[in-house]
Write a protein that holds these residues in place. Structure first.
Motif, PDB file in Angstrom:
ATOM      1  N   MET A  49       1.767  -5.555  -8.670  1.00 12.04           N
ATOM      2  CA  MET A  49       0.971  -5.827  -7.497  1.00 12.04           C
ATOM      3  C   MET A  49      -0.476  -6.001  -7.932  1.00 12.04           C
ATOM      4  SD  MET A  49       0.298  -3.494  -4.081  1.00 12.04           S
ATOM      5  CE  MET A  49       1.916  -2.874  -4.131  1.00 12.04           C
ATOM      6  N   SER A  50      -1.124  -7.033  -7.434  1.00 16.62           N
ATOM      7  CA  SER A  50      -2.517  -7.272  -7.812  1.00 16.62           C
ATOM      8  C   SER A  50      -3.457  -6.669  -6.789  1.00 16.62           C
ATOM      9  CB  SER A  50      -2.767  -8.776  -7.920  1.00 16.62           C
ATOM     10  OG  SER A  50      -2.787  -9.359  -6.640  1.00 16.62           O
ATOM     11  N   THR A  51      -4.731  -6.541  -7.154  1.00 20.00           N
ATOM     12  CA  THR A  51      -5.757  -6.004  -6.265  1.00 20.00           C
ATOM     13  C   THR A  51      -5.907  -6.863  -5.020  1.00 20.00           C
ATOM     14  OG1 THR A  51      -6.927  -5.173  -8.189  1.00 20.00           O
ATOM     15  CG2 THR A  51      -8.181  -5.309  -6.144  1.00 20.00           C
ATOM     16  N   VAL A  52      -5.775  -8.161  -5.162  1.00 21.99           N
ATOM     17  CA  VAL A  52      -5.900  -9.076  -4.026  1.00 21.99           C
ATOM     18  C   VAL A  52      -4.873  -8.734  -2.957  1.00 21.99           C
ATOM     19  CG1 VAL A  52      -5.734 -11.471  -3.284  1.00 21.99           C
ATOM     20  CG2 VAL A  52      -6.859 -10.925  -5.442  1.00 21.99           C
ATOM     21  N   GLU A  53      -3.642  -8.472  -3.358  1.00 27.31           N
ATOM     22  CA  GLU A  53      -2.597  -8.138  -2.394  1.00 27.31           C
ATOM     23  C   GLU A  53      -2.891  -6.830  -1.670  1.00 27.31           C
ATOM     24  OE1 GLU A  53       0.920  -8.136  -4.722  1.00 27.31           O
ATOM     25  OE2 GLU A  53       1.230 -10.284  -4.490  1.00 27.31           O
ATOM     26  N   VAL A  54      -3.383  -5.836  -2.382  1.00 20.63           N
ATOM     27  CA  VAL A  54      -3.676  -4.541  -1.779  1.00 20.63           C
ATOM     28  C   VAL A  54      -4.809  -4.660  -0.768  1.00 20.63           C
ATOM     29  CG1 VAL A  54      -4.494  -2.205  -2.264  1.00 20.63           C
ATOM     30  CG2 VAL A  54      -2.813  -3.270  -3.760  1.00 20.63           C
ATOM     31  N   ASP A  55      -5.789  -5.511  -1.030  1.00 19.91           N
ATOM     32  CA  ASP A  55      -6.950  -5.635  -0.158  1.00 19.91           C
ATOM     33  C   ASP A  55      -6.696  -6.495   1.077  1.00 19.91           C
ATOM     34  OD1 ASP A  55      -8.431  -3.950  -1.716  1.00 19.91           O
ATOM     35  OD2 ASP A  55      -9.407  -5.548  -2.842  1.00 19.91           O
ATOM     36  N   ARG A  56      -5.577  -7.194   1.118  1.00 21.99           N
ATOM     37  CA  ARG A  56      -5.260  -7.966   2.329  1.00 21.99           C
ATOM     38  C   ARG A  56      -5.042  -6.998   3.473  1.00 21.99           C
ATOM     39  NH1 ARG A  56      -0.452 -10.233   0.255  1.00 21.99           N
ATOM     40  NH2 ARG A  56       0.270  -9.906   2.361  1.00 21.99           N
ATOM     41  N   PRO A  57      -5.547  -7.297   4.676  1.00 21.23           N
ATOM     42  CA  PRO A  57      -5.432  -6.359   5.794  1.00 21.23           C
ATOM     43  C   PRO A  57      -4.016  -5.884   6.080  1.00 21.23           C
ATOM     44  CG  PRO A  57      -6.936  -8.115   6.367  1.00 21.23           C
ATOM     45  CD  PRO A  57      -6.320  -8.472   5.027  1.00 21.23           C
ATOM     46  N   GLY A  58      -3.013  -6.758   6.022  1.00 22.20           N
ATOM     47  CA  GLY A  58      -1.656  -6.367   6.368  1.00 22.20           C
ATOM     48  C   GLY A  58      -0.827  -5.828   5.223  1.00 22.20           C
ATOM     49  N   ALA A  59      -1.368  -5.836   4.008  1.00 20.34           N
ATOM     50  CA  ALA A  59      -0.602  -5.404   2.837  1.00 20.34           C
ATOM     51  C   ALA A  59      -0.251  -3.926   2.932  1.00 20.34           C
ATOM     52  CB  ALA A  59      -1.383  -5.677   1.563  1.00 20.34           C
ATOM     53  N   GLY A  60       1.016  -3.620   2.777  1.00 22.47           N
ATOM     54  CA  GLY A  60       1.462  -2.238   2.749  1.00 22.47           C
ATOM     55  C   GLY A  60       1.612  -1.584   4.117  1.00 22.47           C
ATOM     56  N   VAL A  61       1.375  -2.323   5.192  1.00 22.72           N
ATOM     57  CA  VAL A  61       1.500  -1.748   6.529  1.00 22.72           C
ATOM     58  C   VAL A  61       2.968  -1.753   6.949  1.00 22.72           C
ATOM     59  CG1 VAL A  61       0.902  -1.998   8.973  1.00 22.72           C
ATOM     60  CG2 VAL A  61      -0.828  -2.414   7.207  1.00 22.72           C
ATOM     61  N   VAL A  62       3.416  -0.635   7.469  1.00 21.25           N
ATOM     62  CA  VAL A  62       4.780  -0.487   7.967  1.00 21.25           C
ATOM     63  C   VAL A  62       4.708  -0.231   9.458  1.00 21.25           C
ATOM     64  CG1 VAL A  62       6.880   0.907   7.856  1.00 21.25           C
ATOM     65  CG2 VAL A  62       5.581   0.453   5.771  1.00 21.25           C
ATOM     66  N   TRP A  63       5.491  -1.000  10.213  1.00 19.99           N
ATOM     67  CA  TRP A  63       5.558  -0.826  11.668  1.00 19.99           C
ATOM     68  C   TRP A  63       6.900  -0.239  12.035  1.00 19.99           C
ATOM     69  CZ3 TRP A  63       1.408  -1.120  14.567  1.00 19.99           C
ATOM     70  CH2 TRP A  63       0.327  -1.834  14.076  1.00 19.99           C
ATOM     71  N   ALA A  64       6.882   0.759  12.904  1.00 22.96           N
ATOM     72  CA  ALA A  64       8.120   1.378  13.389  1.00 22.96           C
ATOM     73  C   ALA A  64       8.162   1.267  14.906  1.00 22.96           C
ATOM     74  CB  ALA A  64       8.174   2.843  12.972  1.00 22.96           C
ATOM     75  N   ARG A  65       9.302   0.833  15.415  1.00 23.96           N
ATOM     76  CA  ARG A  65       9.498   0.810  16.869  1.00 23.96           C
ATOM     77  C   ARG A  65      10.045   2.173  17.261  1.00 23.96           C
ATOM     78  NH1 ARG A  65      13.841  -2.572  20.224  1.00 23.96           N
ATOM     79  NH2 ARG A  65      14.907  -0.618  19.963  1.00 23.96           N
ATOM     80  N   VAL A  66       9.211   2.941  17.926  1.00 22.23           N
ATOM     81  CA  VAL A  66       9.594   4.286  18.337  1.00 22.23           C
ATOM     82  C   VAL A  66      10.550   4.208  19.519  1.00 22.23           C
ATOM     83  CG1 VAL A  66       8.721   6.504  19.194  1.00 22.23           C
ATOM     84  CG2 VAL A  66       7.410   5.202  17.502  1.00 22.23           C
ATOM     85  N   GLU A  67      10.228   3.332  20.446  1.00 24.46           N
ATOM     86  CA  GLU A  67      11.097   3.031  21.583  1.00 24.46           C
ATOM     87  C   GLU A  67      10.739   1.637  22.049  1.00 24.46           C
ATOM     88  OE1 GLU A  67       8.997   4.897  25.464  1.00 24.46           O
ATOM     89  OE2 GLU A  67       9.870   6.367  24.116  1.00 24.46           O
ATOM     90  N   ASP A  68      11.524   1.099  22.961  1.00 25.89           N
ATOM     91  CA  ASP A  68      11.263  -0.248  23.441  1.00 25.89           C
ATOM     92  C   ASP A  68       9.845  -0.341  23.991  1.00 25.89           C
ATOM     93  OD1 ASP A  68      11.908  -2.918  24.007  1.00 25.89           O
ATOM     94  OD2 ASP A  68      12.382  -2.408  26.088  1.00 25.89           O
ATOM     95  N   GLY A  69       9.035  -1.221  23.400  1.00 29.16           N
ATOM     96  CA  GLY A  69       7.672  -1.434  23.866  1.00 29.16           C
ATOM     97  C   GLY A  69       6.632  -0.500  23.276  1.00 29.16           C
ATOM     98  N   PHE A  70       7.007   0.340  22.321  1.00 33.59           N
ATOM     99  CA  PHE A  70       6.040   1.259  21.707  1.00 33.59           C
ATOM    100  C   PHE A  70       6.238   1.261  20.193  1.00 33.59           C
ATOM    101  CE2 PHE A  70       4.327   5.379  20.374  1.00 33.59           C
ATOM    102  CZ  PHE A  70       3.087   5.333  20.976  1.00 33.59           C
ATOM    103  N   HIS A  71       5.183   0.873  19.471  1.00 33.75           N
ATOM    104  CA  HIS A  71       5.237   0.735  18.017  1.00 33.75           C
ATOM    105  C   HIS A  71       4.103   1.531  17.382  1.00 33.75           C
ATOM    106  CE1 HIS A  71       7.948  -2.837  18.350  1.00 33.75           C
ATOM    107  NE2 HIS A  71       7.367  -2.864  19.540  1.00 33.75           N
ATOM    108  N   VAL A  72       4.364   2.097  16.228  1.00 37.08           N
ATOM    109  CA  VAL A  72       3.327   2.793  15.473  1.00 37.08           C
ATOM    110  C   VAL A  72       3.218   2.156  14.092  1.00 37.08           C
ATOM    111  CG1 VAL A  72       3.552   4.981  16.707  1.00 37.08           C
ATOM    112  CG2 VAL A  72       4.898   4.598  14.643  1.00 37.08           C
ATOM    113  N   GLY A  73       2.007   2.154  13.564  1.00 40.69           N
ATOM    114  CA  GLY A  73       1.765   1.572  12.250  1.00 40.69           C
ATOM    115  C   GLY A  73       1.284   2.623  11.269  1.00 40.69           C
TER     116      GLY A  73
END
Length: 78
Positions: free
Chosen positions: A1-25
């Protein structure tokens, strides 16, 4: 993994759907915030302190906005 990839805003972000219509990052196990679908169908994005980031027409836009806010905060702390 390069530094450029890590510095991208969305890099490494995981989204979980806790319930329908509610997500945590998270990134690296740290909470970023949440997104909650409103009654009118828009998506409310809030940061890790529950401060409103904005209302968005679609989930993807809300996710993008929240990750950009987090990336901005992260770069300020450096």
């Amino acid at each position: 993994m390069s530094t450029v990839e890590v510095d991208r805003p969305g890099a490494g972000v995981v989204w979980a759907r806790v319930e329908d219509g509610f997500h945590v990052g998270s990134r690296g196990g740290e909470f970023l915030g949440y997104i909650d679908r409103q009654r009118d169908g828009r998506w409310l994005a809030c940061d890790l302190f529950s401060r409103e980031v904005g209302l968005f027409a679609d989930l993807t836009a809300a996710m993008k906005a929240l990750t950009e806010v987090e990336a901005s905060e992260r770069s300020r702390r450096r």
